[in-house]
Design a protein around this motif. Structure first.
Motif, mmCIF file in Angstrom:
data_model
loop_
_atom_site.group_PDB
_atom_site.id
_atom_site.type_symbol
_atom_site.label_atom_id
_atom_site.label_comp_id
_atom_site.label_asym_id
_atom_site.label_seq_id
_atom_site.Cartn_x
_atom_site.Cartn_y
_atom_site.Cartn_z
ATOM 1 N N GLU A 47 9.910 -11.371 12.664
ATOM 2 C CA GLU A 47 9.964 -12.616 12.403
ATOM 3 C C GLU A 47 9.014 -13.650 12.881
ATOM 4 O O GLU A 47 8.515 -14.694 12.379
ATOM 5 C CB GLU A 47 11.404 -13.353 12.729
ATOM 6 N N SER A 48 8.374 -13.201 14.242
ATOM 7 C CA SER A 48 7.266 -13.712 14.704
ATOM 8 C C SER A 48 6.026 -12.929 14.411
ATOM 9 O O SER A 48 4.831 -13.424 15.060
ATOM 10 C CB SER A 48 7.384 -14.094 16.147
ATOM 11 N N GLY A 49 6.011 -11.933 13.811
ATOM 12 C CA GLY A 49 4.758 -11.090 13.798
ATOM 13 C C GLY A 49 4.271 -10.361 14.922
ATOM 14 O O GLY A 49 3.273 -10.070 14.862
ATOM 15 N N LYS A 54 5.561 1.420 12.485
ATOM 16 C CA LYS A 54 5.060 2.308 11.395
ATOM 17 C C LYS A 54 5.662 3.766 11.632
ATOM 18 O O LYS A 54 4.590 4.578 12.139
ATOM 19 C CB LYS A 54 3.719 2.144 10.929
ATOM 20 N N GLY A 55 6.696 4.214 11.313
ATOM 21 C CA GLY A 55 7.264 5.565 11.821
ATOM 22 C C GLY A 55 7.403 5.403 13.200
ATOM 23 O O GLY A 55 7.969 4.623 13.792
ATOM 24 N N ASP A 56 6.527 6.503 13.859
ATOM 25 C CA ASP A 56 6.708 6.616 15.413
ATOM 26 C C ASP A 56 5.565 5.635 15.784
ATOM 27 O O ASP A 56 5.348 5.701 17.263
ATOM 28 C CB ASP A 56 6.415 8.159 15.516
ATOM 29 N N ALA A 57 4.637 5.069 15.101
ATOM 30 C CA ALA A 57 3.625 4.285 15.750
ATOM 31 C C ALA A 57 4.143 2.857 15.878
ATOM 32 O O ALA A 57 5.024 2.538 15.097
ATOM 33 C CB ALA A 57 2.421 4.640 14.920
ATOM 34 N N ILE A 58 3.650 2.041 16.653
ATOM 35 C CA ILE A 58 3.877 0.606 16.692
ATOM 36 C C ILE A 58 2.423 -0.169 16.377
ATOM 37 O O ILE A 58 1.382 0.327 17.066
ATOM 38 C CB ILE A 58 4.089 0.302 18.072
ATOM 39 N N PHE A 59 2.306 -1.151 15.377
ATOM 40 C CA PHE A 59 1.073 -1.683 15.178
ATOM 41 C C PHE A 59 1.480 -3.133 15.694
ATOM 42 O O PHE A 59 2.518 -3.740 15.440
ATOM 43 C CB PHE A 59 0.739 -1.721 13.898
ATOM 44 N N ILE A 60 0.285 -3.680 16.081
ATOM 45 C CA ILE A 60 0.340 -5.264 16.748
ATOM 46 C C ILE A 60 -0.532 -5.879 15.775
ATOM 47 O O ILE A 60 -1.795 -5.666 15.444
ATOM 48 C CB ILE A 60 -0.162 -5.390 18.077
ATOM 49 N N PRO A 61 0.128 -6.811 14.971
ATOM 50 C CA PRO A 61 -0.861 -7.229 13.735
ATOM 51 C C PRO A 61 -1.853 -8.367 14.216
ATOM 52 O O PRO A 61 -1.457 -9.000 15.387
ATOM 53 C CB PRO A 61 0.234 -7.802 12.720
ATOM 54 N N GLU A 62 -2.631 -8.821 13.295
ATOM 55 C CA GLU A 62 -3.742 -9.713 13.829
ATOM 56 C C GLU A 62 -2.794 -11.338 14.052
ATOM 57 O O GLU A 62 -2.046 -11.511 13.253
ATOM 58 C CB GLU A 62 -4.839 -9.724 12.718
ATOM 59 N N GLY A 63 -3.193 -11.909 14.753
ATOM 60 C CA GLY A 63 -2.417 -13.071 15.419
ATOM 61 C C GLY A 63 -1.383 -13.045 16.137
ATOM 62 O O GLY A 63 -1.022 -14.181 16.551
ATOM 63 N N SER A 64 -0.874 -11.887 16.397
ATOM 64 C CA SER A 64 0.305 -11.643 17.241
ATOM 65 C C SER A 64 -0.486 -11.885 18.761
ATOM 66 O O SER A 64 -1.476 -11.662 19.300
ATOM 67 C CB SER A 64 0.600 -10.134 17.401
ATOM 68 N N ALA A 65 0.506 -12.599 19.614
ATOM 69 C CA ALA A 65 0.377 -13.099 20.953
ATOM 70 C C ALA A 65 0.127 -11.786 21.559
ATOM 71 O O ALA A 65 -0.185 -12.116 22.782
ATOM 72 C CB ALA A 65 1.293 -13.926 21.322
#
Length: 388
Positions: A47-49, A54-65
């Motif tokens: 909800e805050s992005g 993504k399956g076993d991987a973790i992605f930190i999206p652009e704009g995330s603190a």
């Protein structure tokens, strides 16, 4: 006159209060966005992005603190040399250590050396009055006299044979006597040589001179002036060449697999704390000591100034072959149940958890034995934020 009764009935009152409650509920739904019931079924972090799974991987999206709170670093490859620390002792080299024996019995008349004295090869170290040597000298004198007599007799017989005075039989007898005398003289002279009797030692027939067989230091002295030596196997003294010494490391049985000939070694002695001596393993014993369950590993060291003395205690460090190990900061380690893991970047801002086999290193580093290769990007700060 009003003919209608306006007093509310029970049913009317129920409709009235029901309408009021529906109105209040409508206002609450508007201001609370349906109590959150009408949102999508996304992860709370979505909800805050902040994170995207993504399956076993973790992605930190652009704009995330979280991007500002997570740091990665390449796992370093550090060269190491395995070290085995073991006690040791300084010993003389048996190849240049000689036990001095008197070849014959006799009484010690002179002892011109002292314990700890350095001697040269051939130097007189003891003089004995030996009746056996006197007998050997007498036998040699008799043999030489008999040889001279038979030599003259043979010459005389050969001259007489030329003029026909004697027969061939007499000449053959003279030749046989001469050959026997020659053999006896050779035997008695060889015995004197074996006893170490030189031309200059013929002052008295029974004076047995004992000389140093090697150059070195007198490390033990077993007789005194006036002692009687009756056993030829009784040592007079021990002379050791200490220009080269052995440092014998006592290696535990369990560590023998990491020891081999030619291996580099460092030696430290309590007498010289500021010196580190370097050498190589020259021999590894094929026999384990039964009392200590340790093997003797020897390192030959030059000792030109004679500062290394037999029976000194030493600390020996045996160095293994150079290899490399993977190092990461301890801040990268995360505990997950009973396992240790790290997060590894597999793509830009994409991380995967890896279970690692590790041991603590020096300072704030950890040695990774398995799970991460050198050069891989590891999360060293903020990994707890990715940890479920």
């Amino acid at each position: 006159m009003d003919l209608h009764d306006h007093t509310p009935t029970a049913r009317g009152r129920a409709f009235m209060w029901g309408g009021i409650l529906l109105g209040v509920l409508f206002v609450l739904i508007v201001y609370t966005q349906g109590f959150g019931l009408f949102r999508g079924a996304s992860h709370p972090d979505d909800e805050s992005g902040a994170l995207v799974h993504k399956g076993d991987a973790i992605f930190i999206p652009e704009g995330s603190a979280l991007r500002a709170r997570v740091a990665v670093q390449a796992a370093a490859a550090q060269p190491v040399s395995p070290q085995l620390l073991t006690p040791g002792i300084v010993e003389s080299d048996p190849a240049v250590t000689a036990v001095v024996l008197a070849p014959l019995s006799g009484r010690v008349e002179e002892l011109p050396v002292e314990l700890g004295q350095r001697v040269t090869r051939g130097q007189v170290v003891a003089v004995l009055d030996s009746p056996d040597l006197g007998q050997a000298n007498d036998d040699n004198i008799k043999a030489l006299d008999a040889l001279g007599l038979t030599t003259k007799n043979l010459e005389r017989q050969e001259q007489q044979l030329k003029i026909g005075v004697i027969s061939d039989r007499d000449l053959d007898q003279a030749r046989s006597d001469h050959a026997q005398a020659q053999a006896e003289a050779t035997r008695t002279q060889a015995r004197l040589v074996a006893l170490g009797v030189a031309a200059g030692d013929a002052g008295r027939s029974g004076r047995l001179v004992v000389r140093a067989p090697v150059a070195g230091s007198v490390t033990s002295l077993n007789v005194a002036r006036g002692n009687m030596l009756n056993d030829p196997s009784q040592p007079v003294m021990t002379i050791a060449d200490l220009s080269t010494v052995w440092v014998t490391a006592l290696v535990a049985e369990k560590d023998l697999g990491s020891v081999k000939v030619g291996q580099d070694a460092q030696v430290a002695l309590s007498a010289y704390p500021d010196r580190v001596l370097r050498g190589r393993v020259t021999s590894v014993s094929d026999v384990i000591e039964p009392d200590s369950r340790r093997d003797k590993v020897r390192i030959a060291l030059p000792n030109p100034d004679y500062t290394l003395r037999p029976n000194m205690f030493a600390t020996v460090t045996l160095l293994g072959p150079n290899n490399s190990q993977v190092i990461v900061p301890t801040s990268a380690l995360l505990m997950n149940n009973d396992r240790t893991s790290v997060f590894v970047a597999t793509a830009p801002w994409t991380f995967t958890r890896r279970v690692v086999d590790m041991r603590l290193g020096e300072g704030s580093t950890a040695v990774i034995l398995a799970g991460v290769a050198a050069g891989e990007q590891v999360v060293v700060r903020g990994g707890i934020l990715l940890n479920d």
